[in-house]
Design an enzyme around this catalytic site. Structure first.
Site, PDB file in Angstrom:
ATOM      1  N   ARG A 239       0.835  -1.207   0.000  1.00 23.64           N
ATOM      2  CA  ARG A 239       0.000   0.000   0.000  1.00 23.64           C
ATOM      3  C   ARG A 239       0.874   1.263   0.000  1.00 23.64           C
ATOM      4  O   ARG A 239       0.459   2.341  -0.390  1.00 23.64           O
ATOM      5  CB  ARG A 239      -0.973  -0.035   1.185  1.00 23.64           C
ATOM      6  CG  ARG A 239      -2.097   0.947   1.093  1.00 23.64           C
ATOM      7  CD  ARG A 239      -3.377   0.517   1.818  1.00 23.64           C
ATOM      8  NE  ARG A 239      -3.190  -0.254   3.014  1.00 23.64           N
ATOM      9  CZ  ARG A 239      -2.802   0.233   4.195  1.00 23.64           C
ATOM     10  NH1 ARG A 239      -2.532   1.508   4.339  1.00 23.64           N
ATOM     11  NH2 ARG A 239      -2.669  -0.576   5.234  1.00 23.64           N
TER      12      ARG A 239
ATOM     13  N   TYR B 163     -15.029  13.368 -18.695  1.00 27.38           N
ATOM     14  CA  TYR B 163     -15.575  12.010 -18.579  1.00 27.38           C
ATOM     15  C   TYR B 163     -16.703  11.990 -17.529  1.00 27.38           C
ATOM     16  O   TYR B 163     -16.586  12.644 -16.490  1.00 27.38           O
ATOM     17  CB  TYR B 163     -14.426  11.069 -18.197  1.00 27.38           C
ATOM     18  CG  TYR B 163     -14.843   9.681 -17.808  1.00 27.38           C
ATOM     19  CD1 TYR B 163     -15.661   8.915 -18.629  1.00 27.38           C
ATOM     20  CD2 TYR B 163     -14.399   9.113 -16.625  1.00 27.38           C
ATOM     21  CE1 TYR B 163     -16.039   7.634 -18.262  1.00 27.38           C
ATOM     22  CE2 TYR B 163     -14.762   7.828 -16.252  1.00 27.38           C
ATOM     23  CZ  TYR B 163     -15.586   7.101 -17.081  1.00 27.38           C
ATOM     24  OH  TYR B 163     -15.960   5.834 -16.720  1.00 27.38           O
TER      25      TYR B 163
ATOM     26  N   ASP C  47      -6.141  15.835 -17.298  1.00 24.98           N
ATOM     27  CA  ASP C  47      -6.369  14.429 -17.615  1.00 24.98           C
ATOM     28  C   ASP C  47      -5.897  14.237 -19.053  1.00 24.98           C
ATOM     29  O   ASP C  47      -6.529  14.697 -20.003  1.00 24.98           O
ATOM     30  CB  ASP C  47      -7.863  14.094 -17.456  1.00 24.98           C
ATOM     31  CG  ASP C  47      -8.149  12.619 -17.716  1.00 24.98           C
ATOM     32  OD1 ASP C  47      -7.394  11.985 -18.475  1.00 24.98           O
ATOM     33  OD2 ASP C  47      -9.156  12.103 -17.181  1.00 24.98           O
TER      34      ASP C  47
ATOM     35  N   LYS D 160      -6.413   2.729 -20.552  1.00 29.60           N
ATOM     36  CA  LYS D 160      -6.666   3.067 -21.958  1.00 29.60           C
ATOM     37  C   LYS D 160      -5.380   2.913 -22.794  1.00 29.60           C
ATOM     38  O   LYS D 160      -4.876   1.823 -22.906  1.00 29.60           O
ATOM     39  CB  LYS D 160      -7.250   4.468 -22.053  1.00 29.60           C
ATOM     40  CG  LYS D 160      -8.340   4.760 -21.024  1.00 29.60           C
ATOM     41  CD  LYS D 160      -9.506   3.807 -21.127  1.00 29.60           C
ATOM     42  CE  LYS D 160     -10.580   4.171 -20.108  1.00 29.60           C
ATOM     43  NZ  LYS D 160     -11.547   3.129 -19.893  1.00 29.60           N
TER      44      LYS D 160
HETATM   45  C1  LIG Z   1     -10.736  10.632 -19.909  1.00 27.11           C
HETATM   46  C2  LIG Z   1     -10.915   9.594 -18.842  1.00 27.11           C
HETATM   47  N1  LIG Z   1     -10.406   9.827 -17.628  1.00 27.11           N
HETATM   48  C3  LIG Z   1     -10.536   8.926 -16.619  1.00 27.11           C
HETATM   49  C4  LIG Z   1     -11.229   7.754 -16.800  1.00 27.11           C
HETATM   50  C5  LIG Z   1     -11.386   6.791 -15.653  1.00 27.11           C
HETATM   51  O1  LIG Z   1     -10.488   5.746 -15.788  1.00 27.11           O
HETATM   52  P1  LIG Z   1     -10.741   4.278 -15.191  1.00 27.11           P
HETATM   53  O2  LIG Z   1     -11.889   3.695 -15.921  1.00 27.11           O
HETATM   54  O3  LIG Z   1      -9.419   3.595 -15.405  1.00 27.11           O
HETATM   55  O4  LIG Z   1     -11.047   4.470 -13.727  1.00 27.11           O
HETATM   56  C6  LIG Z   1     -11.770   7.462 -18.059  1.00 27.11           C
HETATM   57  C7  LIG Z   1     -12.511   6.212 -18.274  1.00 27.11           C
HETATM   58  O5  LIG Z   1     -13.081   5.974 -19.309  1.00 27.11           O
HETATM   59  C8  LIG Z   1     -11.618   8.414 -19.098  1.00 27.11           C
HETATM   60  O6  LIG Z   1     -12.158   8.222 -20.324  1.00 27.11           O
END
Ligand SMILES: Cc1ncc(COP(=O)(O)O)c(C=O)c1O
Length: 405
Positions: free
Chosen positions: A61, A115, A188, A213
């Site tokens: 952790r 998102y 992000d 992703k």
């Molecule tokens: C732009 C973006 N940020 C964050 C996330 C969240 O990621 P996770 O699904 O790995 O928690 C996603 C998920 O689709 C995303 O498209």
């Protein structure tokens, strides 16, 4: 700057974070360390590791070797001092927001079309705990400045390429504005990946990835990672010791393996997305195509400036002309090569219906405000041949137009 960070992006993608053990032999590939416990010669040594005055590991952790190798690789590719890995992209966003000071009475300013779960995290969970949320169109710098001046947020959050409308954020201008009004700038960078852009070099304070992703890239691992200063990384590490959203060593190993082919995959995905977007924009059955590589995209020039000649990303979205949810669903069901799966950035071409999946947690009114209609489909270009992807889209479009004739 380390010796490896002076090499090209492709070379670093293959070698960064590798060959952890030093001794009489060195494995070419970082091993998976599943151990939960670590034994030291003396209690003083263990005490030093706990105190952070001596390198080492005590408990997963807090950190572990395979995860640290993944963190080192992403920090290198993003050009940051340090990285903290998480069990998911959402955990990465959540802990980054906490580390940046979000708490009771503190305001978060965020781009309107982030998102869906990021929107819900801020709008529902964090405001439920007493934080305030303000939403702004990040492509309108005057609106961003007004919002920052009026609400004095601790944090400004934007996606480099937004999900699912693929708007491109002016990262350098947003960083200047955020700092001018005393906010930390969180980016992000999931859709762009470190291949297209390194936001820290353009003024961002925290760069976040859903490594599920493009970084993992094969649809077989869930992970998140944040790259930032050593000081901020320490804050996130302390928080994650309590939150416990820890990336496991097996998943870290898969994510690290994915990193090695990131430049190869991204090159192909950018080329495929560009070809598919150009084809879609010629189809009478398609009302609108969102892709930064198209000359009509509102941030086409900005994207070209930010991404140089690397491409415009592998993500696009499009509106099927006059389609309601039922027609959009028939289109998704008619796809044969493209997978109607709820993710993106994989080697496979993936189609998704944002209104009922990635942005399902928004109310219809919230979706309307963002611009997500029932006829909108998001496409993540894979590495297959562009011709085969187009042929599949063509037959799916044909099948819905036959059904409605
Ligand atoms: C732009 C973006 N940020 C964050 C996330 C969240 O990621 P996770 O699904 O790995 O928690 C996603 C998920 O689709 C995303 O498209």
């Amino acid at each position: 700057m380390t010796a490896s960070s002076r090499k090209s992006f492709s070379t670093r993608a293959v070698h960064a974070g590798e060959r952890l053990p030093k001794g009489s032999y060195t494995p070419v590939v970082t091993p998976i360390y599943p151990s939960v416990g670590y034994i030291y010669e003396s209690m003083d040594e263990l005490d030093g590791v706990f105190a952070g005055t001596q390198p080492g590991y005590v408990y997963p952790r807090y950190g572990s070797p395979t995860v640290a190798a993944f963190e080192a690789a992403i920090a290198d590719l993003e050009g940051g001092e340090a990285a903290q890995a998480f069990a998911s992209g959402m955990a990465a966003i959540h802990v980054a927001l906490l580390a940046a000071g979000v708490r009771l009475g503190v305001t978060v300013a965020a781009a309107l079309d982030v998102y869906g779960a990021t929107y819900a995290l801020i709008q529902r969970l964090l405001t439920g705990l007493g934080a305030r949320a303000v939403w702004v169109d990040a492509s309108d710098l005057d609106a961003v400045e007004r919002t920052l001046a009026e609400s004095r947020p601790a944090v400004l959050l934007a996606e480099t390429i937004s999900n699912p409308l693929v708007k491109v954020a002016g990262i350098p201008s947003l960083a200047v504005l955020a700092h001018q009004y005393g906010a930390q700038f969180l980016v992000d960078n999931t859709f762009a990946s470190p291949y297209l852009l390194n936001p820290l070099a353009l003024g961002a304070d925290y760069v976040i990835h859903s490594a599920t992703k493009y970084i993992g890239g094969h649809g077989d691992v869930m992970a998140g990672v944040v790259v930032t200063s050593t000081e901020n990384r320490l804050k996130m590490n302390e928080l994650n010791k309590l939150v416990g959203s820890v990336l496991g060593p097996f998943d870290a190993w898969l994510a690290l393996r994915g990193v090695k082919t990131l430049p190869l995959r991204m090159r192909q995905q950018c080329a495929n997305a560009a070809e598919v977007a150009a084809w879609l924009s010629q189809q009478p059955g398609i009302q609108r195509v969102n892709y930064p590589g198209l000359s009509g995209h509102p941030q086409h020039a900005l994207a070209a400036e930010l991404f140089g000649d690397k491409g415009f990303g592998g993500m696009l979205s499009f509106e099927i002309a006059g389609a309601d949810q039922v027609t959009a669903f028939r289109f998704m069901e008619a796809l044969q090569l493209c997978q109607a799966a709820t993710t993106l950035g994989d080697i496979y071409t993936l189609a998704l219906h944002p209104a009922t999946s990635s942005h399902r947690s928004l109310t219809p009114a919230e979706r309307q405000r963002v611009g997500i209609s029932d006829g909108l489909v998001r496409l993540s270009a894979g590495i297959e041949s562009a011709g085969d992807i187009i042929a599949d889209l063509e037959q799916a479009l044909c099948s819905i137009s036959k059904a409605s004739a």
